[in-house]
Motif scaffolding. Structure first.
Motif, short mmCIF file in Angstrom:
data_model
loop_
_atom_site.label_atom_id
_atom_site.label_comp_id
_atom_site.label_asym_id
_atom_site.label_seq_id
_atom_site.Cartn_x
_atom_site.Cartn_y
_atom_site.Cartn_z
N VAL A 145 0.82 -1.21 0.00
CA VAL A 145 0.00 0.00 0.00
C VAL A 145 0.85 1.26 0.00
O VAL A 145 0.38 2.35 -0.32
CB VAL A 145 -0.96 0.00 1.21
N GLY A 146 2.14 1.13 0.34
CA GLY A 146 2.97 2.32 0.53
C GLY A 146 3.87 2.71 -0.62
O GLY A 146 4.53 3.75 -0.56
N SER A 147 3.93 1.90 -1.67
CA SER A 147 4.84 2.22 -2.77
C SER A 147 4.34 3.44 -3.54
O SER A 147 3.22 3.46 -4.06
CB SER A 147 4.96 1.03 -3.73
N SER A 148 5.18 4.46 -3.64
CA SER A 148 4.78 5.72 -4.28
C SER A 148 4.94 5.69 -5.79
O SER A 148 4.48 6.61 -6.48
CB SER A 148 5.61 6.87 -3.71
N PHE A 149 5.58 4.68 -6.34
CA PHE A 149 5.82 4.58 -7.78
C PHE A 149 4.57 4.00 -8.43
O PHE A 149 4.24 2.82 -8.23
CB PHE A 149 7.02 3.66 -8.01
N ARG A 150 3.86 4.81 -9.20
CA ARG A 150 2.61 4.34 -9.80
C ARG A 150 2.24 5.16 -11.03
O ARG A 150 2.79 6.22 -11.28
CB ARG A 150 1.46 4.38 -8.78
N LEU A 151 1.28 4.64 -11.77
CA LEU A 151 0.80 5.28 -12.99
C LEU A 151 -0.72 5.30 -12.97
O LEU A 151 -1.36 4.35 -12.54
CB LEU A 151 1.30 4.50 -14.21
N PHE A 152 -1.29 6.42 -13.45
CA PHE A 152 -2.74 6.50 -13.64
C PHE A 152 -3.03 7.55 -14.70
O PHE A 152 -2.12 8.24 -15.19
CB PHE A 152 -3.47 6.81 -12.32
N ARG A 153 -4.27 7.67 -15.09
CA ARG A 153 -4.65 8.56 -16.18
C ARG A 153 -5.10 9.92 -15.64
O ARG A 153 -5.83 9.99 -14.65
CB ARG A 153 -5.76 7.93 -17.03
N THR A 154 -4.71 10.97 -16.32
CA THR A 154 -5.05 12.33 -15.90
C THR A 154 -6.56 12.52 -15.87
O THR A 154 -7.09 13.19 -14.98
CB THR A 154 -4.41 13.35 -16.85
N GLU A 155 -7.28 11.95 -16.82
CA GLU A 155 -8.73 12.11 -16.86
C GLU A 155 -9.39 11.56 -15.60
O GLU A 155 -10.40 12.10 -15.12
CB GLU A 155 -9.31 11.43 -18.09
N HIS A 156 -8.83 10.50 -15.04
CA HIS A 156 -9.40 9.93 -13.82
C HIS A 156 -9.04 10.77 -12.60
O HIS A 156 -9.86 10.97 -11.70
CB HIS A 156 -8.91 8.49 -13.64
N TYR A 157 -7.81 11.26 -12.56
CA TYR A 157 -7.40 12.10 -11.44
C TYR A 157 -8.26 13.36 -11.35
O TYR A 157 -8.63 13.80 -10.26
CB TYR A 157 -5.92 12.49 -11.58
N LYS A 158 -8.59 13.94 -12.49
CA LYS A 158 -9.39 15.18 -12.50
C LYS A 158 -10.77 14.98 -11.90
O LYS A 158 -11.39 15.94 -11.42
CB LYS A 158 -9.50 15.70 -13.93
N ILE A 159 -11.27 13.75 -11.92
CA ILE A 159 -12.61 13.48 -11.39
C ILE A 159 -12.68 13.79 -9.90
O ILE A 159 -13.68 14.33 -9.41
CB ILE A 159 -13.01 12.01 -11.66
N PHE A 160 -11.62 13.47 -9.17
CA PHE A 160 -11.67 13.62 -7.70
C PHE A 160 -10.62 14.57 -7.13
O PHE A 160 -10.53 14.73 -5.90
CB PHE A 160 -11.55 12.25 -7.02
N LYS A 161 -9.83 15.22 -7.96
CA LYS A 161 -8.70 15.99 -7.45
C LYS A 161 -9.12 17.10 -6.48
O LYS A 161 -8.40 17.41 -5.53
CB LYS A 161 -7.88 16.57 -8.59
N ASP A 162 -10.28 17.69 -6.70
CA ASP A 162 -10.71 18.79 -5.84
C ASP A 162 -11.23 18.31 -4.49
O ASP A 162 -11.49 19.14 -3.60
CB ASP A 162 -11.80 19.61 -6.54
N THR A 163 -11.40 17.00 -4.32
CA THR A 163 -11.88 16.47 -3.04
C THR A 163 -10.73 16.02 -2.14
O THR A 163 -10.95 15.70 -0.97
CB THR A 163 -12.82 15.27 -3.27
#
Length: 228
Positions: A145-163
């Protein structure tokens, strides 16, 4: 760019002057990144100068904490894919390719360090906590759960970034849970891992790690009970 997809990596940095320039050099040698964003989180050493001389995007984040630094970088990403990684000498830049290869088939790619040599309390703490997290939030099977090395899509991050609200190490868990809640296709892959250069700000010893675990538990309870 990687297979016609634009890619950014965000590097949250606090007192990483001994490692960050070499890590950036290794990242550049891969010739896949459209942008490298390095976030200086009030470093008291030469981290700022090491970033500036590396000719990458430099951000100064005055609010202290892993989450504060990482979010300030994530919020300005303009590419399709985001990678995040701590530039502390523990990860290999070449493993970026492993994550990106999986992006053809998965929405997010997490990494596991537990197949490498780690302190026993860190190794098994991460394994157990990852299993609990996956069970409570109907996520994929994870071992770290603690590994900081990861990949995800910007479109998904934008969905919840303001929360997103946490500025410390809890941000890692908050980000993970939010990705789970989107019911994405997520995979975890093993990567190389070495002992970091210098002392960790959060998991340098058993007692510091225990404090982080307690913070994580509070986040899990609040998220599970939908208090936030």
């Amino acid at each position: 760019m990687f297979k016609n997809k634009t890619v950014t990596i965000v590097l949250p940095a606090y007192n990483e002057d001994k490692t960050i320039s070499n890590f950036i050099k290794d990242l550049k040698s891969l010739d896949i990144y459209d942008e490298i964003i390095a976030v200086d989180n009030n470093s008291s050493d030469e981290t700022k100068n090491e970033i500036l001389k590396s000719s990458v995007t430099y951000i100064s984040e005055v609010n202290q904490g892993f989450g504060a630094a990482l979010k300030s970088g994530l919020d300005i990403v303009k590419t399709e894919l985001i990678l995040v990684c701590e530039p502390d000498g523990s990860f290999n830049a070449e493993d970026s390719l492993k994550l990106l290869e999986k992006s053809d088939y998965f929405d997010a790619v997490f990494t596991s360090r537990t197949n490498n040599k780690m302190s026993l309390y860190l190794k098994y703490g991460n394994i157990i906590y990852a299993k609990v997290l996956s069970l409570l939030f109907n996520g994929p099977k994870l071992n770290d759960v603690g590994s900081s090395f990861r990949l995800f899509r910007t479109e998904h991050y934008k969905i919840f970034k303001d929360t997103l609200k946490y500025q410390g190490p809890e941000f890692q868990l908050e980000l993970t849970i939010n990705l789970f809640k989107l019911n994405l296709n997520i995979i975890e892959i093993p990567v190389s891992y070495k002992k970091r250069v210098g002392k960790s700000n959060y998991t340098g010893n058993f007692y510091d790690s225990l404090k982080v675990a307690i913070k994580f538990t509070k986040v899990v309870i609040r998220k599970f009970l939908r208090f936030e």
